[in-house]
Write a protein that holds these residues in place. Structure first.
Motif, short mmCIF file in Angstrom:
data_model
loop_
_atom_site.label_atom_id
_atom_site.label_comp_id
_atom_site.label_asym_id
_atom_site.label_seq_id
_atom_site.Cartn_x
_atom_site.Cartn_y
_atom_site.Cartn_z
N GLU A 15 25.14 6.08 -83.48
CA GLU A 15 23.71 5.79 -83.63
C GLU A 15 23.08 6.72 -84.67
O GLU A 15 23.40 7.92 -84.70
N PRO A 16 22.20 6.21 -85.51
CA PRO A 16 21.48 7.09 -86.44
C PRO A 16 20.47 7.94 -85.69
O PRO A 16 20.09 7.62 -84.56
N CYS A 17 20.03 9.01 -86.28
CA CYS A 17 19.00 9.85 -85.68
C CYS A 17 18.22 10.54 -86.79
O CYS A 17 18.61 10.50 -87.96
N LEU A 37 11.91 18.70 -84.29
CA LEU A 37 12.19 17.70 -83.26
C LEU A 37 13.30 16.79 -83.75
O LEU A 37 13.50 16.63 -84.95
N VAL A 38 14.03 16.23 -82.81
CA VAL A 38 15.10 15.28 -83.11
C VAL A 38 14.76 13.96 -82.43
O VAL A 38 14.47 13.92 -81.23
N LEU A 39 14.79 12.88 -83.21
CA LEU A 39 14.52 11.54 -82.70
C LEU A 39 15.82 10.75 -82.67
O LEU A 39 16.53 10.66 -83.67
N THR A 40 16.15 10.22 -81.50
CA THR A 40 17.31 9.34 -81.36
C THR A 40 16.83 7.99 -80.84
O THR A 40 15.63 7.79 -80.59
N LEU A 65 14.91 4.90 -89.48
CA LEU A 65 16.19 5.09 -88.79
C LEU A 65 17.27 4.10 -89.23
O LEU A 65 18.45 4.46 -89.32
N LYS A 66 16.90 2.87 -89.49
CA LYS A 66 17.90 1.84 -89.82
C LYS A 66 18.19 1.75 -91.32
O LYS A 66 18.98 0.91 -91.74
#
Length: 327
Positions: A15-17, A37-40, A65-66
């Motif tokens: 998965e991208p993050c 911060l990290v967004l998943t 993200l995509k």
């Protein structure tokens, strides 16, 4: 927070993050340079200060993200642009990671396990090249980033009610706790990850191997043992904070005995009894723990930033009137 752990975990799942970092601050801002911060795809970890700035950053990162690996630097005027009262300007670095960054993320996640570390970081067109370093760089095209957590060593003597409350209160905070008691069955079955329980017949001997600048909290089941630990701690000029649970009368008795034992007044200044920030009279274990954690955080920050104690900080000679904490 272990930033790279979350990034590596997401990439391993295919998965991208995204990682959003505070790159620069002018004036007043919710967080300091280096906040992240990290967004998943399952949510986000960490914070760059909350409010409109954070929600804007999350929304922009979500859109990207995509789109594959990318790097974006944006500048935000908190007042005019976002209506935040801070009024300063913040520069954000938003990085999108895909599978091409997994090897680097694993390397940095492994470094993170050992504590704080720094990287020399160079911005490229679509990513940041990071190399772990032990010292800063003077190169003009390099920025130094800091990751991981530098935890203050804290030796907690005694596993009674207040000791247990303290361990829970300190669980999410940057302290590495060595929890010491003479009774092997005194510890709870489960405890936070930053705690190492030690059952020993000689708690005083634990001080010999304690790292320099360790904080000490003393609250055993025995006044005689408390005194022995405190005396040895004050003889060794390596511990900037020696906290002893107790009342004003216990403090007075201990100071008298410590002077009789030859402890100099300048070393007695390291002793704090009762423990905790002033103005809180409750003897509830959870309340004592909360007041003590606030004090530990204040002292830790003072040592890290080298700022002086504020006026009115309690020492053995300038104690506010505070009722006892038992003992």
């Amino acid at each position: 927070m272990k930033i790279w752990h979350h990034i590596a975990k997401a990439l391993e799942a295919g998965e991208p993050c995204a990682m959003v970092s505070v790159l620069k601050v002018d004036g007043s801002a919710p967080r300091e340079v280096g906040a992240r911060l990290v967004l998943t795809q399952r949510g986000f970890h960490g914070t760059i200060g909350g409010g409109a700035l954070e929600w804007r950053a999350l929304a922009e990162a979500q859109k990207k993200l995509k789109g594959g690996r990318s790097l974006t630097v944006t500048s935000h005027a908190l007042g005019p642009e976002l209506g935040q009262c801070c009024g300063g300007r913040v520069e954000l670095l938003t990085e999108i990671f895909d599978g091409t960054g997994l090897a680097d993320a694993r390397t940095l996640a492994d470094a993170e396990k050992s504590g704080a570390f720094a990287t020399e970081s160079r911005l490229r067109s679509d990513h940041v090249v990071r190399s772990i370093v032990s010292a800063g760089s003077s190169a003009k095209d390099v920025m130094i980033e800091h990751f991981g957590e530098e935890k203050r060593p804290l030796y907690l003597f005694g596993s009674g009610h207040v000791g247990r409350a303290l361990v829970l209160a300190l669980a999410p905070l940057p302290f590495a706790i060595r929890w010491i008691d003479t009774r092997p069955n005194a510890f709870p079955a489960a405890m936070p990850a930053n705690v190492e329980p030690v059952a020993t017949s000689d708690p005083v001997a634990e001080l010999t191997a304690a790292p320099d600048r360790t904080f000490l909290l003393v609250m055993t089941h025995s006044h005689a043992l408390d005194l022995a630990i405190v005396e040895q701690a004050l003889r060794d000029d390596r511990f900037p904070y020696v906290g002893l649970i107790g009342s004003a009368s216990k403090r007075a008795r201990f100071l008298s005995r410590l002077r009789q034992a030859g402890i100099a007044d300048e070393r007695l200044a390291a002793l704090k009894c009762p423990i905790g920030v002033p103005g809180i009279a409750s003897k509830e274990p959870a309340v004592i723990a909360a007041a003590t954690v606030a004090e530990l955080l204040e002292r830790d920050e003072m040592l890290r930033t080298r700022r002086n104690l504020p006026a009115g900080v309690q020492t053995p000679y300038t104690m506010s009137q505070k009722k006892g904490q038992g003992g």
